[in-house]
Design a protein around this motif. Structure first.
Motif, PDB file in Angstrom:
ATOM      1  N   GLY B  46       2.892  -3.211 -42.657  1.00 24.65           N
ATOM      2  CA  GLY B  46       3.681  -2.558 -41.799  1.00 24.65           C
ATOM      3  C   GLY B  46       5.233  -3.347 -42.140  1.00 24.65           C
ATOM      4  N   VAL B  47       6.887  -3.545 -41.563  1.00 27.38           N
ATOM      5  CA  VAL B  47       8.171  -3.757 -41.600  1.00 27.38           C
ATOM      6  C   VAL B  47       8.702  -3.948 -40.814  1.00 27.38           C
ATOM      7  N   ILE B  48       9.325  -4.930 -40.729  1.00 26.00           N
ATOM      8  CA  ILE B  48      10.585  -5.516 -39.818  1.00 26.00           C
ATOM      9  C   ILE B  48      11.735  -5.545 -40.371  1.00 26.00           C
ATOM     10  N   LEU B  49      12.455  -4.467 -39.744  1.00 24.36           N
ATOM     11  CA  LEU B  49      14.169  -4.045 -40.288  1.00 24.36           C
ATOM     12  C   LEU B  49      14.807  -5.390 -39.542  1.00 24.36           C
ATOM     13  N   VAL B  50      15.329  -5.713 -40.405  1.00 21.90           N
ATOM     14  CA  VAL B  50      16.182  -7.115 -39.878  1.00 21.90           C
ATOM     15  C   VAL B  50      17.869  -6.592 -40.610  1.00 21.90           C
ATOM     16  N   GLU B  51      19.357  -7.296 -39.548  1.00 26.37           N
ATOM     17  CA  GLU B  51      19.793  -7.261 -40.225  1.00 26.37           C
ATOM     18  C   GLU B  51      20.926  -8.340 -39.423  1.00 26.37           C
ATOM     19  N   LYS B  52      21.453  -9.085 -40.356  1.00 25.22           N
ATOM     20  CA  LYS B  52      21.941 -10.138 -40.587  1.00 25.22           C
ATOM     21  C   LYS B  52      20.727 -11.706 -39.679  1.00 25.22           C
ATOM     22  N   LYS B  53      19.798 -11.678 -40.071  1.00 25.11           N
ATOM     23  CA  LYS B  53      18.675 -11.997 -39.274  1.00 25.11           C
ATOM     24  C   LYS B  53      18.381 -12.178 -38.571  1.00 25.11           C
ATOM     25  N   ARG B  54      18.287 -10.977 -37.301  1.00 26.32           N
ATOM     26  CA  ARG B  54      18.648 -10.653 -36.284  1.00 26.32           C
ATOM     27  C   ARG B  54      17.563  -9.486 -36.313  1.00 26.32           C
ATOM     28  N   VAL B  55      16.319  -9.460 -36.024  1.00 27.62           N
ATOM     29  CA  VAL B  55      15.273  -7.965 -36.111  1.00 27.62           C
ATOM     30  C   VAL B  55      15.483  -7.129 -35.332  1.00 27.62           C
ATOM     31  N   CYS B  56      15.913  -6.270 -36.169  1.00 29.69           N
ATOM     32  CA  CYS B  56      16.116  -4.314 -35.146  1.00 29.69           C
ATOM     33  C   CYS B  56      15.144  -3.781 -34.905  1.00 29.69           C
ATOM     34  N   TRP B  57      13.742  -3.914 -35.354  1.00 30.86           N
ATOM     35  CA  TRP B  57      12.384  -2.956 -35.316  1.00 30.86           C
ATOM     36  C   TRP B  57      11.602  -3.182 -35.724  1.00 30.86           C
ATOM     37  N   ALA B  58      10.385  -3.284 -35.748  1.00 30.44           N
ATOM     38  CA  ALA B  58       9.072  -3.786 -36.501  1.00 30.44           C
ATOM     39  C   ALA B  58       8.269  -2.918 -36.098  1.00 30.44           C
ATOM     40  N   ILE B  59       7.555  -2.771 -37.146  1.00 31.09           N
ATOM     41  CA  ILE B  59       6.062  -1.720 -36.624  1.00 31.09           C
ATOM     42  C   ILE B  59       4.940  -2.569 -37.714  1.00 31.09           C
ATOM     43  N   ALA B  60       3.521  -2.186 -37.398  1.00 28.37           N
ATOM     44  CA  ALA B  60       2.837  -2.473 -38.244  1.00 28.37           C
ATOM     45  C   ALA B  60       1.770  -1.465 -37.716  1.00 28.37           C
ATOM     46  N   SER B  61       1.015  -1.459 -38.839  1.00 27.52           N
ATOM     47  CA  SER B  61       0.637   0.378 -39.059  1.00 27.52           C
ATOM     48  C   SER B  61      -0.849   0.677 -38.281  1.00 27.52           C
ATOM     49  N   ASP B  62      -1.345  -0.086 -37.657  1.00 27.65           N
ATOM     50  CA  ASP B  62      -2.128  -0.827 -37.104  1.00 27.65           C
ATOM     51  C   ASP B  62      -2.045  -0.376 -35.350  1.00 27.65           C
ATOM     52  N   MET B  63      -0.957  -0.444 -35.136  1.00 25.94           N
ATOM     53  CA  MET B  63      -0.069  -0.385 -33.885  1.00 25.94           C
ATOM     54  C   MET B  63      -1.090   0.829 -32.894  1.00 25.94           C
ATOM     55  N   ARG B  64      -1.286   0.473 -31.538  1.00 25.06           N
ATOM     56  CA  ARG B  64      -1.761   1.592 -31.002  1.00 25.06           C
ATOM     57  C   ARG B  64      -0.352   2.169 -29.994  1.00 25.06           C
ATOM     58  N   GLN B  65       0.987   1.492 -30.012  1.00 25.60           N
ATOM     59  CA  GLN B  65       1.552   2.491 -28.900  1.00 25.60           C
ATOM     60  C   GLN B  65       2.592   2.531 -29.476  1.00 25.60           C
ATOM     61  N   ARG B  66       3.295   3.884 -29.498  1.00 23.40           N
ATOM     62  CA  ARG B  66       4.880   3.539 -29.921  1.00 23.40           C
ATOM     63  C   ARG B  66       5.503   3.674 -29.538  1.00 23.40           C
ATOM     64  N   LEU B  67       6.838   3.485 -29.820  1.00 26.18           N
ATOM     65  CA  LEU B  67       8.042   2.838 -28.823  1.00 26.18           C
ATOM     66  C   LEU B  67       8.210   4.240 -27.532  1.00 26.18           C
ATOM     67  N   THR B  68       7.804   5.278 -27.819  1.00 29.87           N
ATOM     68  CA  THR B  68       8.480   6.678 -26.770  1.00 29.87           C
ATOM     69  C   THR B  68       7.086   6.371 -25.968  1.00 29.87           C
ATOM     70  N   ASP B  69       5.689   5.821 -26.077  1.00 31.82           N
ATOM     71  CA  ASP B  69       4.571   5.719 -24.833  1.00 31.82           C
ATOM     72  C   ASP B  69       5.037   4.562 -23.518  1.00 31.82           C
ATOM     73  N   LEU B  70       5.713   3.306 -24.843  1.00 33.42           N
ATOM     74  CA  LEU B  70       6.116   2.450 -23.888  1.00 33.42           C
ATOM     75  C   LEU B  70       7.537   2.822 -22.856  1.00 33.42           C
ATOM     76  N   LEU B  71       8.428   3.317 -23.636  1.00 32.11           N
ATOM     77  CA  LEU B  71       9.561   3.309 -22.812  1.00 32.11           C
ATOM     78  C   LEU B  71       9.072   5.355 -21.743  1.00 32.11           C
ATOM     79  N   CYS B  72       7.828   5.903 -21.646  1.00 34.66           N
ATOM     80  CA  CYS B  72       7.487   6.989 -20.469  1.00 34.66           C
ATOM     81  C   CYS B  72       6.555   5.850 -19.666  1.00 34.66           C
ATOM     82  N   GLU B  73       5.767   4.744 -20.383  1.00 36.15           N
ATOM     83  CA  GLU B  73       5.192   4.389 -19.186  1.00 36.15           C
ATOM     84  C   GLU B  73       5.373   3.413 -18.445  1.00 36.15           C
TER      85      GLU B  73
END
Lengths: 121, 299
Positions: B46-73
């Motif tokens: 996986g990967v964590i995107l960081v900007e000035k010690k703040r987390v912008c986004w993170a993703i793990a390879s084995d995640m079940r839900q994508r952002l689209t799923d969460l937004l729709c749900e």
């Protein structure tokens, strides 16, 4: 010395290490002051496992010591103050009063009174 | 809504090993050089995107839900997947952020997007913390940052979200309290003292609070200890204020079972906050009584 009756503030100068009351604003010591004296060291000492200097380095570089300068404890009915003595590193001023007025005014009364006690002790 | 926690784990704070792994992951973000922007990679996991010690986004390879799923749900009524995917394709083509496009197009509210991003990021961090990926394999600097500040998260905010899941109502109450009580420039957070947890459980963080996760845990420990001792002086203690330096004062208070800590960087800020809290203590006797009845920090 100021009478305890005129402003409702009881205060004492206490030894931080032993908790012994060195001087008091009134003849009979308020039992609450004795408890404050006994807990003064623990309340004022900064836990050595917490590095406040590092935590607050950005806010105030080089600020602070191993002890808090002042500690205010507030309950629904009372306000208690512990303040490190400016002239005696081994001593702390403790005060207690009823919580009946605006806090700012109350704290300034307490601080004035402990300063008087410190000067006269 | 499904959860990425392992069976039997309801929150990061309910499992000491998971809490320790999560803190380790967040520590990697906090210890990046000041101002760093880029991708903190954990091998293939996986990967964590960081900007000035703040987390912008993170993703793990084995995640079940994508952002689209969460937004729709989470949308009421649920969003049509096709509509969201169209926006996604357009953003991918144009190289523009998808979330912002969804808000700009009126498909989701700013609050909904933030909630979905926070949830997605938290799920990814839990996945990484539960797996083997605890040490970053690479940090790739990005020349261009510019993530929308509305949709990035401090490490303390992530920890609060991960720990507060199990006590969501209390976490919501704590967030409201922090936003109503804290004065400008003051950082603060809320914690619970739970018998099973080895340390304080951070459940809410004030908006803009830049304290590191280790700092919040240490300050919560100071607050708990101070209350224990102060209660020997006055069993009804509600507020403890400790002046540490010329300017900095720490203020701890508690209402019902929630403990709060604020770091005041100026004398004016501490005087203002302390006056407000003192007034609340004397004018809200009913609420205060219920706090007292819980005994030591609500344990």
């Amino acid at each position: 010395m100021t009478s305890a009756q005129d402003d409702g503030v009881s205060c004492a100068l206490v030894c931080v290490k032993t908790g012994v009351v060195l001087a008091s604003s009134e003849a009979g010591i308020d039992p609450r002051l004795e408890v404050l004296a006994a807990t003064a060291e623990e309340l004022l000492q900064v836990d050595s496992s917490i590095d406040f200097a590092a935590l607050f380095a950005e806010l105030e570089p080089g600020g602070g010591t191993a002890h808090f300068r002042e500690l205010v404890v507030i309950s629904a009915t009372r306000v208690h103050v512990l303040s490190r003595s400016r002239t005696r590193p081994d001593a702390t001023l403790v005060a207690t009063t009823a919580h009946t007025q605006k806090l700012g005014l109350l704290l300034s009364t307490v601080r004035k009174k402990v300063a008087q006690l410190e000067a006269s002790a | 809504m499904s959860s990425d926690f392992m069976p039997g784990i309801t929150s990061v704070s309910s499992n000491a090993l998971l809490l320790s792994s999560t803190l380790r992951l967040l520590h990697h973000v906090e210890t990046l050089p000041s101002g760093s922007t880029g991708a903190l990679a954990f091998g293939e996991d996986g990967v964590i995107l960081v900007e000035k010690k703040r987390v912008c986004w993170a993703i793990a390879s084995d995640m079940r839900q994508r952002l689209t799923d969460l937004l729709c749900e989470q949308h009421e009524p649920p969003l049509e997947r096709g509509v969201v995917e169209q926006v996604f394709k357009r953003c991918k083509r144009d190289g523009t952020p998808m979330g912002e496009a969804l808000v700009a197009g009126g498909l989701v509210s700013e609050a909904d997007l933030r909630a979905a991003l926070l949830r997605h990021t938290c799920e990814a961090i839990v996945r990484l913390a539960q797996g083997r990926a605890l040490t970053p394999t690479q940090f790739t600097r990005h020349e261009k940052g510019g993530y929308d500040p509305r949709f990035v998260f401090t490490t303390a905010e992530l920890l609060a979200s991960l720990s507060g899941r199990r006590r969501r109502e209390l976490a919501d109450e704590a967030r409201k309290q922090l936003s109503s009580v804290l004065v400008p420039d003051v950082s603060g957070f809320a914690y619970l003292r739970e018998a099973l947890a080895r340390q304080a459980v951070i459940i809410a963080v004030a908006k803009g609070c830049e304290l590191a996760v280790s700092a919040t845990l240490e300050l919560a420990r100071w607050a708990m200890r101070s209350f224990d001792v102060a209660c020997q002086v006055d069993a009804d203690t509600r507020v403890v204020a400790a002046t540490w330096s010329e300017r900095i004062t720490l203020i701890a208070w508690r209402e019902s079972e929630i403990g709060y800590v604020a770091v005041c960087p100026t004398r004016a800020a501490s005087a203002l906050l302390l006056s407000q809290l003192a007034l609340r203590v004397t004018t809200e006797p009913e609420r205060s009584r219920s706090a007292t009845s819980l005994g030591k920090e609500g344990r």
